[in-house]
Design a protein around this motif. Structure first.
Motif, PDB file in Angstrom:
ATOM      1  N   ASN A  18       0.830  -1.194   0.000  1.00 19.04           N
ATOM      2  CA  ASN A  18       0.000   0.000   0.000  1.00 19.04           C
ATOM      3  C   ASN A  18       0.867   1.249   0.000  1.00 19.04           C
ATOM      4  OD1 ASN A  18      -2.543  -1.369   0.185  1.00 19.04           O
ATOM      5  ND2 ASN A  18      -2.107  -1.736   2.352  1.00 19.04           N
ATOM      6  N   VAL A  19       0.400   2.307  -0.660  1.00 16.98           N
ATOM      7  CA  VAL A  19       1.116   3.582  -0.694  1.00 16.98           C
ATOM      8  C   VAL A  19       0.263   4.649  -0.015  1.00 16.98           C
ATOM      9  CG1 VAL A  19       2.154   5.359  -2.148  1.00 16.98           C
ATOM     10  CG2 VAL A  19       2.265   2.949  -2.837  1.00 16.98           C
ATOM     11  N   TYR A  20       0.875   5.350   0.926  1.00 24.31           N
ATOM     12  CA  TYR A  20       0.238   6.473   1.612  1.00 24.31           C
ATOM     13  C   TYR A  20       0.895   7.774   1.156  1.00 24.31           C
ATOM     14  CZ  TYR A  20      -1.593   2.896   4.780  1.00 24.31           C
ATOM     15  OH  TYR A  20      -2.223   1.797   5.299  1.00 24.31           O
ATOM     16  N   SER A  21       0.122   8.854   1.182  1.00 24.60           N
ATOM     17  CA  SER A  21       0.662  10.151   0.784  1.00 24.60           C
ATOM     18  C   SER A  21       0.087  11.246   1.665  1.00 24.60           C
ATOM     19  CB  SER A  21       0.348  10.436  -0.689  1.00 24.60           C
ATOM     20  OG  SER A  21      -1.055  10.439  -0.909  1.00 24.60           O
ATOM     21  N   TRP A  22       0.817  12.359   1.741  1.00 25.72           N
ATOM     22  CA  TRP A  22       0.325  13.527   2.472  1.00 25.72           C
ATOM     23  C   TRP A  22       1.129  14.748   2.055  1.00 25.72           C
ATOM     24  CZ3 TRP A  22       2.824   9.431   4.820  1.00 25.72           C
ATOM     25  CH2 TRP A  22       4.066   9.685   5.416  1.00 25.72           C
ATOM     26  N   GLY A  23       0.579  15.937   2.383  1.00 28.02           N
ATOM     27  CA  GLY A  23       1.244  17.200   2.050  1.00 28.02           C
ATOM     28  C   GLY A  23       0.557  17.930   0.910  1.00 28.02           C
ATOM     29  N   ASN A  24       1.358  18.669   0.150  1.00 32.25           N
ATOM     30  CA  ASN A  24       0.856  19.491  -0.945  1.00 32.25           C
ATOM     31  C   ASN A  24       0.283  18.628  -2.068  1.00 32.25           C
ATOM     32  OD1 ASN A  24       0.397  21.624  -2.708  1.00 32.25           O
ATOM     33  ND2 ASN A  24       2.524  21.751  -3.362  1.00 32.25           N
ATOM     34  N   ASN A  25      -0.873  19.037  -2.592  1.00 31.36           N
ATOM     35  CA  ASN A  25      -1.530  18.272  -3.658  1.00 31.36           C
ATOM     36  C   ASN A  25      -1.970  19.184  -4.795  1.00 31.36           C
ATOM     37  OD1 ASN A  25      -2.414  15.790  -4.740  1.00 31.36           O
ATOM     38  ND2 ASN A  25      -4.489  16.095  -3.978  1.00 31.36           N
ATOM     39  N   GLN A  26      -1.216  20.255  -5.017  1.00 35.74           N
ATOM     40  CA  GLN A  26      -1.565  21.244  -6.029  1.00 35.74           C
ATOM     41  C   GLN A  26      -1.702  20.659  -7.418  1.00 35.74           C
ATOM     42  OE1 GLN A  26       1.281  24.436  -6.217  1.00 35.74           O
ATOM     43  NE2 GLN A  26       0.208  25.516  -7.855  1.00 35.74           N
ATOM     44  N   TYR A  27      -0.910  19.623  -7.710  1.00 37.65           N
ATOM     45  CA  TYR A  27      -0.908  19.018  -9.043  1.00 37.65           C
ATOM     46  C   TYR A  27      -1.421  17.577  -9.037  1.00 37.65           C
ATOM     47  CZ  TYR A  27       2.211  22.969  -9.906  1.00 37.65           C
ATOM     48  OH  TYR A  27       2.747  24.230 -10.001  1.00 37.65           O
ATOM     49  N   GLY A  28      -2.039  17.153  -7.935  1.00 36.55           N
ATOM     50  CA  GLY A  28      -2.527  15.785  -7.843  1.00 36.55           C
ATOM     51  C   GLY A  28      -1.459  14.784  -7.466  1.00 36.55           C
ATOM     52  N   GLN A  29      -0.336  15.266  -6.931  1.00 30.97           N
ATOM     53  CA  GLN A  29       0.802  14.390  -6.633  1.00 30.97           C
ATOM     54  C   GLN A  29       0.549  13.407  -5.498  1.00 30.97           C
ATOM     55  OE1 GLN A  29       0.732  17.845  -6.386  1.00 30.97           O
ATOM     56  NE2 GLN A  29       2.425  18.576  -5.124  1.00 30.97           N
ATOM     57  N   LEU A  30      -0.568  13.563  -4.787  1.00 32.65           N
ATOM     58  CA  LEU A  30      -0.903  12.599  -3.732  1.00 32.65           C
ATOM     59  C   LEU A  30      -1.603  11.363  -4.301  1.00 32.65           C
ATOM     60  CD1 LEU A  30      -2.057  14.840  -0.746  1.00 32.65           C
ATOM     61  CD2 LEU A  30       0.254  14.150  -1.432  1.00 32.65           C
ATOM     62  N   GLY A  31      -2.091  11.445  -5.521  1.00 30.01           N
ATOM     63  CA  GLY A  31      -2.683  10.276  -6.161  1.00 30.01           C
ATOM     64  C   GLY A  31      -4.013   9.852  -5.599  1.00 30.01           C
ATOM     65  N   THR A  32      -4.821  10.827  -5.192  1.00 27.16           N
ATOM     66  CA  THR A  32      -6.096  10.535  -4.532  1.00 27.16           C
ATOM     67  C   THR A  32      -7.313  10.878  -5.380  1.00 27.16           C
ATOM     68  OG1 THR A  32      -6.020  12.717  -3.474  1.00 27.16           O
ATOM     69  CG2 THR A  32      -5.100  10.848  -2.246  1.00 27.16           C
ATOM     70  N   GLY A  33      -7.087  11.348  -6.610  1.00 25.90           N
ATOM     71  CA  GLY A  33      -8.203  11.675  -7.483  1.00 25.90           C
ATOM     72  C   GLY A  33      -8.743  13.077  -7.323  1.00 25.90           C
ATOM     73  N   ASN A  34      -8.086  13.897  -6.516  1.00 26.29           N
ATOM     74  CA  ASN A  34      -8.508  15.283  -6.334  1.00 26.29           C
ATOM     75  C   ASN A  34      -7.280  16.163  -6.116  1.00 26.29           C
ATOM     76  OD1 ASN A  34      -7.836  15.314  -3.428  1.00 26.29           O
ATOM     77  ND2 ASN A  34      -9.600  13.950  -3.229  1.00 26.29           N
ATOM     78  N   LEU A  35      -7.506  17.450  -5.842  1.00 22.19           N
ATOM     79  CA  LEU A  35      -6.411  18.394  -5.616  1.00 22.19           C
ATOM     80  C   LEU A  35      -6.384  18.892  -4.176  1.00 22.19           C
ATOM     81  CD1 LEU A  35      -6.658  20.513  -8.912  1.00 22.19           C
ATOM     82  CD2 LEU A  35      -5.109  18.619  -8.414  1.00 22.19           C
ATOM     83  N   ASN A  36      -6.938  18.122  -3.271  1.00 16.00           N
ATOM     84  CA  ASN A  36      -7.011  18.523  -1.871  1.00 16.00           C
ATOM     85  C   ASN A  36      -5.734  18.117  -1.131  1.00 16.00           C
ATOM     86  OD1 ASN A  36      -9.681  19.383  -2.336  1.00 16.00           O
ATOM     87  ND2 ASN A  36     -10.467  17.323  -1.911  1.00 16.00           N
ATOM     88  N   SER A  37      -5.022  19.102  -0.601  1.00 17.25           N
ATOM     89  CA  SER A  37      -3.860  18.804   0.225  1.00 17.25           C
ATOM     90  C   SER A  37      -4.321  18.236   1.559  1.00 17.25           C
ATOM     91  CB  SER A  37      -3.027  20.077   0.452  1.00 17.25           C
ATOM     92  OG  SER A  37      -2.548  20.586  -0.779  1.00 17.25           O
ATOM     93  N   THR A  38      -3.444  17.511   2.239  1.00 17.29           N
ATOM     94  CA  THR A  38      -3.811  16.912   3.523  1.00 17.29           C
ATOM     95  C   THR A  38      -2.618  16.904   4.461  1.00 17.29           C
ATOM     96  OG1 THR A  38      -4.619  14.895   4.620  1.00 17.29           O
ATOM     97  CG2 THR A  38      -3.317  14.607   2.632  1.00 17.29           C
ATOM     98  N   ASN A  39      -2.887  17.088   5.757  1.00 20.24           N
ATOM     99  CA  ASN A  39      -1.809  17.067   6.756  1.00 20.24           C
ATOM    100  C   ASN A  39      -1.779  15.768   7.548  1.00 20.24           C
ATOM    101  OD1 ASN A  39      -3.957  17.388   8.557  1.00 20.24           O
ATOM    102  ND2 ASN A  39      -3.563  19.579   8.889  1.00 20.24           N
ATOM    103  N   VAL A  40      -2.495  14.760   7.036  1.00 21.57           N
ATOM    104  CA  VAL A  40      -2.436  13.411   7.613  1.00 21.57           C
ATOM    105  C   VAL A  40      -2.329  12.402   6.468  1.00 21.57           C
ATOM    106  CG1 VAL A  40      -3.714  13.972   9.718  1.00 21.57           C
ATOM    107  CG2 VAL A  40      -4.945  13.234   7.663  1.00 21.57           C
ATOM    108  N   PRO A  41      -1.751  11.231   6.712  1.00 21.10           N
ATOM    109  CA  PRO A  41      -1.608  10.234   5.647  1.00 21.10           C
ATOM    110  C   PRO A  41      -2.958   9.732   5.142  1.00 21.10           C
ATOM    111  CG  PRO A  41      -0.128   9.752   7.476  1.00 21.10           C
ATOM    112  CD  PRO A  41      -1.052  10.819   7.949  1.00 21.10           C
ATOM    113  N   ILE A  42      -3.039   9.570   3.810  1.00 19.19           N
ATOM    114  CA  ILE A  42      -4.202   8.965   3.182  1.00 19.19           C
ATOM    115  C   ILE A  42      -3.706   7.949   2.156  1.00 19.19           C
ATOM    116  CG2 ILE A  42      -5.805  10.866   3.544  1.00 19.19           C
ATOM    117  CD1 ILE A  42      -5.155  11.894   0.815  1.00 19.19           C
ATOM    118  N   LEU A  43      -4.554   6.980   1.849  1.00 15.46           N
ATOM    119  CA  LEU A  43      -4.186   5.949   0.890  1.00 15.46           C
ATOM    120  C   LEU A  43      -4.235   6.480  -0.542  1.00 15.46           C
ATOM    121  CD1 LEU A  43      -5.910   2.638   2.049  1.00 15.46           C
ATOM    122  CD2 LEU A  43      -3.483   2.928   1.495  1.00 15.46           C
TER     123      LEU A  43
END
Length: 268
Positions: free
Chosen positions: A167-192
């Protein structure tokens, strides 16, 4: 030479004997040679040996030795060295032991421990520390909600973490979709991330990579210079499969990427 890194006018080389040399700008002590004098000639990095991994952020460096001891040096205006101060250091400073992987973002550091926990410190304006707030810290903070992490990667202001079941988790800046979550919402906690069965991860400044168990490469995030390698210049908020197979290593810079296959072929 077995490893080479660098950022912002400084280069560091790790040799086959696990010793390091550095060259270039030394305004903040990032050469690690016990002074602040820039040099066009390679200098020995002092007070450290047996290094197995070295990563560079903006004017600072993070090194992990083969025993799992972590050292940091260079610029420290956001506490990115993790030594509880905000002063620059011109030689490696021991931070902690029992570390399994580490990486440097622009002005923050992320590490995974041998017990699978993840810790972060430094700048936190985009939530890149993953600790549930935007407060910058100059000491290691434990991230909650994830466990059994075997590798971590830091972009400019986002993080990827890979656990022991793919599994890959991501967090932080999501201006360009770099978190891979299907949206552009940044997050300060880990999400899948919306991907699974992953064996390795890679990262650029604002883009992300994953290699699955079949050696297939996936990419997402910023793509204004074609750094995702998907045949267009559109950023992607979800992982996109590339037409590459048998990939074993992938990494990204600010606006470019490279990958290596099992037969030694280099793609960029």
């Amino acid at each position: 030479i077995v490893y080479n890194t660098g950022n912002y006018q400084t280069g560091i080389t790790l040799g086959g004997n696990y010793e390091m040399e550095s060259v270039g700008n030394n305004t903040y002590g990032q050469l690690g040679n016990d002074n602040f004098i820039s040099s066009v000639v390679s200098q020995d990095v002092v007070n450290i040996s047996g290094v197995g991994q070295i990563n560079s952020g903006k004017y600072f460096n993070v090194a992990l030795d083969t025993l799992g001891d972590l050292y940091c040096w260079g610029k420290n205006d956001f506490g990115q060295l993790g030594d509880t101060t905000y002063g620059s250091k011109n030689e490696p400073v021991f931070i902690m032991n029992k570390v399994s992987s580490s990486d440097a973002g622009d002005r923050f550091t992320v590490i995974s421990k041998k017990n699978g926990n993840v810790m972060t410190w430094g700048e936190n304006n985009a939530g890149q520390l993953g600790i549930g707030n935007s407060i910058t810290t100059n000491y290691p903070s434990l991230i909650s909600g994830i466990s059994n992490i075997i590798d971590v990667k830091a972009g400019a202001s986002h993080v990827l973490a890979l656990d022991n079941v793919g599994n890959v988790y991501s967090w932080g800046n999501n201006q360009y979709g770099q978190l891979g979550t299907g949206n552009l919402n940044s997050t300060n906690v880990p999400i899948l991330c919306n991907i699974s069965g992953i064996a390795k991860i890679g990262i650029g400044s604002n883009h992300s990579f994953a290699i699955d168990s079949n050696g297939t490469l996936w990419a997402w995030g910023d793509n204004q210079y074609g750094q995702l390698g998907i045949g267009n210049f559109n950023f992607q908020t979800l992982p996109v499969q590339l037409n590459l197979r048998n990939i074993t290593v992938v990494d990204g810079g600010e606006n470019h990427s490279v990958a290596v296959s099992t037969n030694g072929a280099l793609y960029c």
